[in-house]
Structures are given as C-alpha cells and as structure tokens.
Design a protein around this motif. Sequence first.
Motif, PDB file in Angstrom:
ATOM      1  N   ALA A 122      -3.940  11.971  -2.102  1.00  0.00           N
ATOM      2  CA  ALA A 122      -4.792  13.096  -1.708  1.00  0.00           C
ATOM      3  C   ALA A 122      -4.049  14.383  -2.030  1.00  0.00           C
ATOM      4  O   ALA A 122      -2.976  14.642  -1.476  1.00  0.00           O
ATOM      5  N   LEU A 123      -4.607  15.191  -2.918  1.00  0.00           N
ATOM      6  CA  LEU A 123      -3.966  16.408  -3.398  1.00  0.00           C
ATOM      7  C   LEU A 123      -4.758  17.642  -2.981  1.00  0.00           C
ATOM      8  O   LEU A 123      -5.991  17.668  -3.087  1.00  0.00           O
ATOM      9  N   ALA A 124      -4.040  18.665  -2.535  1.00  0.00           N
ATOM     10  CA  ALA A 124      -4.675  19.967  -2.324  1.00  0.00           C
ATOM     11  C   ALA A 124      -5.000  20.602  -3.680  1.00  0.00           C
ATOM     12  O   ALA A 124      -4.490  20.178  -4.725  1.00  0.00           O
ATOM     13  N   ALA A 125      -5.809  21.640  -3.659  1.00  0.00           N
ATOM     14  CA  ALA A 125      -6.265  22.251  -4.914  1.00  0.00           C
ATOM     15  C   ALA A 125      -5.116  22.819  -5.739  1.00  0.00           C
ATOM     16  O   ALA A 125      -5.167  22.812  -6.976  1.00  0.00           O
ATOM     17  N   THR A 126      -4.059  23.327  -5.097  1.00  0.00           N
ATOM     18  CA  THR A 126      -2.948  23.939  -5.826  1.00  0.00           C
ATOM     19  C   THR A 126      -1.726  23.030  -5.900  1.00  0.00           C
ATOM     20  O   THR A 126      -0.651  23.476  -6.294  1.00  0.00           O
ATOM     21  N   ALA A 127      -1.881  21.760  -5.541  1.00  0.00           N
ATOM     22  CA  ALA A 127      -0.762  20.812  -5.583  1.00  0.00           C
ATOM     23  C   ALA A 127      -0.463  20.393  -7.015  1.00  0.00           C
ATOM     24  O   ALA A 127      -1.353  20.359  -7.877  1.00  0.00           O
ATOM     25  N   ARG A 128       0.806  20.038  -7.237  1.00  0.00           N
ATOM     26  CA  ARG A 128       1.246  19.441  -8.500  1.00  0.00           C
ATOM     27  C   ARG A 128       1.750  18.033  -8.217  1.00  0.00           C
ATOM     28  O   ARG A 128       2.400  17.786  -7.207  1.00  0.00           O
ATOM     29  N   PHE A 129       1.464  17.130  -9.158  1.00  0.00           N
ATOM     30  CA  PHE A 129       1.768  15.718  -8.910  1.00  0.00           C
ATOM     31  C   PHE A 129       2.104  15.025 -10.214  1.00  0.00           C
ATOM     32  O   PHE A 129       1.420  15.202 -11.221  1.00  0.00           O
ATOM     33  N   VAL A 130       3.183  14.256 -10.191  1.00  0.00           N
ATOM     34  CA  VAL A 130       3.567  13.406 -11.326  1.00  0.00           C
ATOM     35  C   VAL A 130       3.823  12.006 -10.778  1.00  0.00           C
ATOM     36  O   VAL A 130       4.571  11.846  -9.810  1.00  0.00           O
ATOM     37  N   MET A 131       3.211  11.011 -11.381  1.00  0.00           N
ATOM     38  CA  MET A 131       3.434   9.631 -10.953  1.00  0.00           C
ATOM     39  C   MET A 131       3.599   8.733 -12.166  1.00  0.00           C
ATOM     40  O   MET A 131       2.817   8.796 -13.124  1.00  0.00           O
ATOM     41  N   ARG A 132       4.631   7.882 -12.101  1.00  0.00           N
ATOM     42  CA  ARG A 132       4.851   6.875 -13.139  1.00  0.00           C
ATOM     43  C   ARG A 132       4.679   5.495 -12.504  1.00  0.00           C
ATOM     44  O   ARG A 132       5.267   5.209 -11.467  1.00  0.00           O
TER      45      ARG A 132
ATOM     46  N   ASP B 289       0.841  -1.202   0.000  1.00  0.00           N
ATOM     47  CA  ASP B 289       0.000   0.000   0.000  1.00  0.00           C
ATOM     48  C   ASP B 289       0.871   1.246   0.000  1.00  0.00           C
ATOM     49  O   ASP B 289       1.867   1.320   0.726  1.00  0.00           O
ATOM     50  N   VAL B 290       0.482   2.226  -0.796  1.00  0.00           N
ATOM     51  CA  VAL B 290       1.186   3.503  -0.876  1.00  0.00           C
ATOM     52  C   VAL B 290       0.186   4.611  -0.593  1.00  0.00           C
ATOM     53  O   VAL B 290      -0.891   4.660  -1.202  1.00  0.00           O
ATOM     54  N   SER B 291       0.519   5.500   0.348  1.00  0.00           N
ATOM     55  CA  SER B 291      -0.341   6.620   0.704  1.00  0.00           C
ATOM     56  C   SER B 291       0.427   7.916   0.502  1.00  0.00           C
ATOM     57  O   SER B 291       1.471   8.128   1.125  1.00  0.00           O
ATOM     58  N   LEU B 292      -0.073   8.791  -0.368  1.00  0.00           N
ATOM     59  CA  LEU B 292       0.611  10.030  -0.720  1.00  0.00           C
ATOM     60  C   LEU B 292      -0.312  11.213  -0.473  1.00  0.00           C
ATOM     61  O   LEU B 292      -1.468  11.214  -0.914  1.00  0.00           O
ATOM     62  N   GLU B 293       0.221  12.231   0.208  1.00  0.00           N
ATOM     63  CA  GLU B 293      -0.543  13.446   0.478  1.00  0.00           C
ATOM     64  C   GLU B 293       0.303  14.649   0.084  1.00  0.00           C
ATOM     65  O   GLU B 293       1.465  14.754   0.491  1.00  0.00           O
ATOM     66  N   VAL B 294      -0.274  15.541  -0.716  1.00  0.00           N
ATOM     67  CA  VAL B 294       0.460  16.698  -1.230  1.00  0.00           C
ATOM     68  C   VAL B 294      -0.332  17.955  -0.901  1.00  0.00           C
ATOM     69  O   VAL B 294      -1.491  18.104  -1.318  1.00  0.00           O
ATOM     70  N   GLY B 295       0.300  18.879  -0.167  1.00  0.00           N
ATOM     71  CA  GLY B 295      -0.380  20.064   0.326  1.00  0.00           C
ATOM     72  C   GLY B 295      -0.419  21.218  -0.668  1.00  0.00           C
ATOM     73  O   GLY B 295       0.019  21.104  -1.824  1.00  0.00           O
ATOM     74  N   GLU B 296      -0.902  22.358  -0.194  1.00  0.00           N
ATOM     75  CA  GLU B 296      -1.049  23.546  -1.050  1.00  0.00           C
ATOM     76  C   GLU B 296       0.314  24.016  -1.561  1.00  0.00           C
ATOM     77  O   GLU B 296       1.288  24.090  -0.814  1.00  0.00           O
ATOM     78  N   ASP B 297       0.344  24.322  -2.870  1.00  0.00           N
ATOM     79  CA  ASP B 297       1.546  24.825  -3.538  1.00  0.00           C
ATOM     80  C   ASP B 297       2.739  23.877  -3.392  1.00  0.00           C
ATOM     81  O   ASP B 297       3.899  24.292  -3.552  1.00  0.00           O
ATOM     82  N   ALA B 298       2.487  22.625  -3.100  1.00  0.00           N
ATOM     83  CA  ALA B 298       3.542  21.617  -3.001  1.00  0.00           C
ATOM     84  C   ALA B 298       3.560  20.776  -4.271  1.00  0.00           C
ATOM     85  O   ALA B 298       2.617  20.789  -5.068  1.00  0.00           O
ATOM     86  N   GLU B 299       4.655  20.021  -4.441  1.00  0.00           N
ATOM     87  CA  GLU B 299       4.797  19.185  -5.626  1.00  0.00           C
ATOM     88  C   GLU B 299       5.472  17.873  -5.244  1.00  0.00           C
ATOM     89  O   GLU B 299       6.449  17.846  -4.501  1.00  0.00           O
ATOM     90  N   LEU B 300       4.940  16.787  -5.775  1.00  0.00           N
ATOM     91  CA  LEU B 300       5.520  15.467  -5.583  1.00  0.00           C
ATOM     92  C   LEU B 300       5.691  14.788  -6.931  1.00  0.00           C
ATOM     93  O   LEU B 300       4.750  14.727  -7.734  1.00  0.00           O
ATOM     94  N   ARG B 301       6.911  14.298  -7.167  1.00  0.00           N
ATOM     95  CA  ARG B 301       7.177  13.444  -8.324  1.00  0.00           C
ATOM     96  C   ARG B 301       7.465  12.040  -7.793  1.00  0.00           C
ATOM     97  O   ARG B 301       8.478  11.834  -7.118  1.00  0.00           O
ATOM     98  N   TRP B 302       6.575  11.120  -8.077  1.00  0.00           N
ATOM     99  CA  TRP B 302       6.672   9.746  -7.595  1.00  0.00           C
ATOM    100  C   TRP B 302       7.090   8.872  -8.772  1.00  0.00           C
ATOM    101  O   TRP B 302       6.275   8.514  -9.615  1.00  0.00           O
ATOM    102  N   LEU B 303       8.374   8.528  -8.829  1.00  0.00           N
ATOM    103  CA  LEU B 303       8.942   7.894 -10.024  1.00  0.00           C
ATOM    104  C   LEU B 303       9.749   6.653  -9.657  1.00  0.00           C
ATOM    105  O   LEU B 303      10.968   6.575  -9.872  1.00  0.00           O
TER     106      LEU B 303
END
Length: 246
Positions: free
Chosen positions: A121-131, A88-102
């Motif tokens: 779970a992403l905030a409204a202004t979060a950026r997220f990239v997942m491969r 199981d993988v649980s990812l949370e990204v807050g406001e104006d934050a960015e996560l690259r999960w590669l």
Amino acid sequence: MSVRATARVVAERDGLPVLESDGPLALRRTRAAGPYTRVTLVGAMSAPLGGDRLAIEADVRAGARLLVDSAAATVALPGRTAGAACYDVSLEVGEDAELRWLPEQLISARGSELRTHTRVALAATARFVMREEQILGRHGEETGTLTTRLTVHRAGRPLLDQELAFGPGAPGGWDGGAVLGGHRAVGQLLVVDPDFADDPPEARQLGETAVLTPLAGPALVVSAVAADALRLRRTLDTALDEVAGG
C-alpha cells in the motif's frame, strides 16, 4: 510441528521505533551506505517448511527511507506437516517515504509447496523498489510447487495484481516456450516513482530474456527469466541501475 511467526518493522524519519523478530524471522539493523536505514532479515532456523505460516510487516512512515534485504536465500522445504507453507508480506509506505525491498532469492526445493502473497500500500508521493527472484529447484533437482501473488495499491487505487504458479500442481504449460521455456530462474523488478508521471518509461526489451513494461501509473515492472540465479541477478541489477539509480 508447523511454525507460526510474524516479524515487524516500523521506520520513521529519525529511526526504528519497532523492530520485532519472531521464530525463524530475525530482523537486525545493519550498517547502510547512503541515505537509507537498513534492516536485514537473518534466518534463525530452517523455514518455511510444509504447514508453516510466516509473515513480515513493514510500515515506512512519512519521510522515512528504509532498505530491507536478507542475509541469505530463503529455501522452501517439505515438512512433516501436510499442506502448503504460507509466507505473507505486508508493506505500507507513507507520504514522501521510500522503501527498497531487496531480499535474496526464494528457492523452491523438490517436494515443497509454498504460497506467498505480498501486499503493498503506497501513498501518492511514496517511492518503492522491489526485487523478487524465484529459483525453481536447487542445483540438479526438480522444483517444488510455488505460487506467488503480488498486489499493489497506490493512493488507494489498484496498480498491479498478478499471480504466478510453477511446478507440480501448477496450471499446465508453466514451463512451455510461451512461459519459462525451460529456464529455472524467474524474477521481476517493480519501481514506483512519482517522477515517472512527467517522464514515463518506454516499453523495451532488456537483453534476450527480459522486458521493461510501464504500468498505468508512475511505475514500471521488469520481468525476466534466466538459466540460473546468477544470470537473473545480473539482469535485474542492470535494470535497477538504469531505472532507479542502483
């Protein structure tokens, strides 16, 4: 004997207040090029095996930029304990934050049974990239049984929820012409970017075995199949360069 382990990372704008490894899940801070703090998953032992329960949690707090990768592919193997392994993988990204999960590829070895669930779970202004990349069987062998689910919420609302199943015990037709068509590498690239709200991506085919699909939100998913891991990675890397600047 089965293993239960949970690794956890918390990223803030000025560092990593939490970087916890557990069992076969060893997290290491590594050198990064560019604006990201980088964490690499280093396998400390063979896992997941049948019956194992593994989990990774990442919390990227407001304004932080985190890149998580892995040092090698993850190989799902049969174990002495009956029953499927769970990852199981649980990812949370807050406001104006960015996560690259590669991470590197997940390889489903013959005789293994693995169930994975990634919750984002992403905030409204979060950026997220997942491969995500799944390789069905090592060279010259049949695949194990693999079930993967991806659930993504943005600003508290569902963005994507999908489940894929391959191998013995999976629903009939998973390897047919309308699904994998004999390919043994399957993957996807998910990109969530608030800028897409003003400049949404257009659906299009990427080569012969990949397609870009916009989602109902500032996001897109690239889905691809390929004959092998190398071709799959090339396809997804090309798409990543195009839609998210590499």
